[in-house]
Design a protein around this motif. Sequence first.
Motif, short mmCIF file in Angstrom:
data_model
loop_
_atom_site.label_atom_id
_atom_site.label_comp_id
_atom_site.label_asym_id
_atom_site.label_seq_id
_atom_site.Cartn_x
_atom_site.Cartn_y
_atom_site.Cartn_z
N ASN A 57 0.85 -1.19 0.00
CA ASN A 57 0.00 0.00 0.00
C ASN A 57 0.89 1.23 0.00
N GLN A 58 0.26 2.39 0.17
CA GLN A 58 1.03 3.62 0.06
C GLN A 58 2.04 3.75 1.20
N GLU A 59 1.76 3.15 2.34
CA GLU A 59 2.69 3.22 3.46
C GLU A 59 3.92 2.33 3.21
N SER A 60 3.70 1.15 2.67
CA SER A 60 4.80 0.21 2.50
C SER A 60 5.51 0.35 1.16
N PHE A 61 4.95 1.15 0.24
CA PHE A 61 5.52 1.21 -1.10
C PHE A 61 6.96 1.69 -1.14
N PRO A 62 7.37 2.65 -0.29
CA PRO A 62 8.78 3.06 -0.33
C PRO A 62 9.75 1.90 -0.11
N SER A 63 9.35 0.91 0.69
CA SER A 63 10.26 -0.22 0.91
C SER A 63 10.40 -1.06 -0.35
N LEU A 64 9.36 -1.10 -1.18
CA LEU A 64 9.46 -1.81 -2.46
C LEU A 64 10.42 -1.09 -3.40
N ILE A 65 10.33 0.23 -3.41
CA ILE A 65 11.25 1.01 -4.24
C ILE A 65 12.68 0.73 -3.84
N GLN A 66 12.94 0.69 -2.54
CA GLN A 66 14.29 0.40 -2.06
C GLN A 66 14.69 -1.03 -2.42
N LEU A 67 13.76 -1.97 -2.23
CA LEU A 67 14.07 -3.37 -2.50
C LEU A 67 14.38 -3.61 -3.97
N SER A 68 13.78 -2.79 -4.86
CA SER A 68 13.99 -3.01 -6.30
C SER A 68 15.42 -2.74 -6.74
N ALA A 69 16.25 -2.19 -5.86
CA ALA A 69 17.67 -2.07 -6.16
C ALA A 69 18.39 -3.40 -6.02
N GLN A 70 17.74 -4.36 -5.37
CA GLN A 70 18.35 -5.66 -5.11
C GLN A 70 17.61 -6.81 -5.80
N VAL A 71 16.30 -6.71 -5.86
CA VAL A 71 15.45 -7.76 -6.43
C VAL A 71 14.40 -7.09 -7.32
N PRO A 72 14.18 -7.56 -8.55
CA PRO A 72 13.12 -6.98 -9.38
C PRO A 72 11.76 -7.08 -8.69
N VAL A 73 10.96 -6.06 -8.81
CA VAL A 73 9.63 -6.03 -8.22
C VAL A 73 8.61 -5.86 -9.34
N ILE A 74 7.57 -6.69 -9.34
CA ILE A 74 6.45 -6.50 -10.26
C ILE A 74 5.25 -6.08 -9.44
N VAL A 75 4.73 -4.89 -9.73
CA VAL A 75 3.57 -4.35 -9.02
C VAL A 75 2.32 -4.73 -9.80
N GLU A 76 1.46 -5.47 -9.16
CA GLU A 76 0.17 -5.85 -9.76
C GLU A 76 -0.88 -4.88 -9.24
N LEU A 77 -1.44 -4.06 -10.12
CA LEU A 77 -2.43 -3.05 -9.76
C LEU A 77 -3.81 -3.65 -9.97
N THR A 78 -4.57 -3.70 -8.91
CA THR A 78 -5.82 -4.45 -8.93
C THR A 78 -6.91 -3.70 -8.19
N ALA A 79 -8.13 -4.24 -8.24
CA ALA A 79 -9.27 -3.67 -7.51
C ALA A 79 -10.27 -4.78 -7.24
N ALA A 80 -10.92 -4.70 -6.10
CA ALA A 80 -11.84 -5.77 -5.68
C ALA A 80 -13.02 -5.91 -6.63
N TRP A 81 -13.41 -4.83 -7.29
CA TRP A 81 -14.60 -4.86 -8.15
C TRP A 81 -14.31 -5.38 -9.56
#
Length: 319
Positions: A57-81
């Motif tokens: 989520n928006q709170e944890s997203f900065p850690s993904l940005i940092q992690l992507s310097a070490q491991v590729p990250v694929i962000v799946e953008l989704t919605a419950a509806w």
Amino acid sequence: MTTPTPGQGPVPHAASLRGAVDLSALKRPRTQAPEARGTAGAGADAGAAAAYIVEANQESFPSLIQLSAQVPVIVELTAAWSDLAAQLAPVMEKVAREFAGRFVLARVDVDASPGIAQAFQLQSVPAAVALLKGQPIPLFQGLAREDELRSFVNELLKVAHANGVTGRAGGAEAEAAAEEPPLPPLHQEAFDAIEAGDYAAAAAAYRKALAEQPGDNDAKAGLAQVELMQRLESADANAIRAAAAERPEDLQAQLAVADLDVAGGHVEDAFARLVRFVARAAGDEREAVRARLVELFDVVGASDPRVAKARQALARALF
């Protein structure tokens, strides 16, 4: 279904978010790790999958940005509806388990985190965007088959390997990303200003950093990015594109649409447009376009192959 080829050449820059879209509003000091899903199985299998299939989520997203310097990250953008998102989710998880930590799958509910959707300029769900060294690379929108996903991932891993991103989720590399040292004070001041929407203050902080250390490439790149954001802050995209189409010889119209293209991910289009202008211009106009190209090279990143290609084209146009 739109399935563009993955982009290439993310730029090593631990604190900068540049490239296809502007993620700077999402850059905040690390507050928590993404929440592990733990839905891939039971026991040890579930624990392993939890390292590379996460809810973000928006709170944890900065850690993904940092992690992507070490491991590729694929962000799946989704919605419950979204029925399409519900169909895509198990396919994404299956492929993520097959690659067993060679990339992190991060699922984002765009309704719960609208800032992420806005930063990615999301048009529809589901969609997928890769992160490499903080640089976003659009992958696809809509549904994708298993074989298509594997193809995307394999291409992404090739680009990642070429740029030194070879870690696995849950390994020592991920731990190292969590222990990333704080930014230099002036860089932190710039990012705080960006988060507050004060681009002038951010630019001033970067200029001060460059005055103290002229060789600070991160500050140089950050300044170029902030100046681009300033130029586009109140821009009307439709008006800019209409002006550029109507006035192909107008310097300011062509500079403006090139800015818009870089911000929107159409990097090669922007570079080609300005190189063509350089080839037919002279005097002050030629120098103005050359200077803007150099600034945009800094925005995208010096090691990006699109920049190397455009530099060669610029040299041919100039000489």
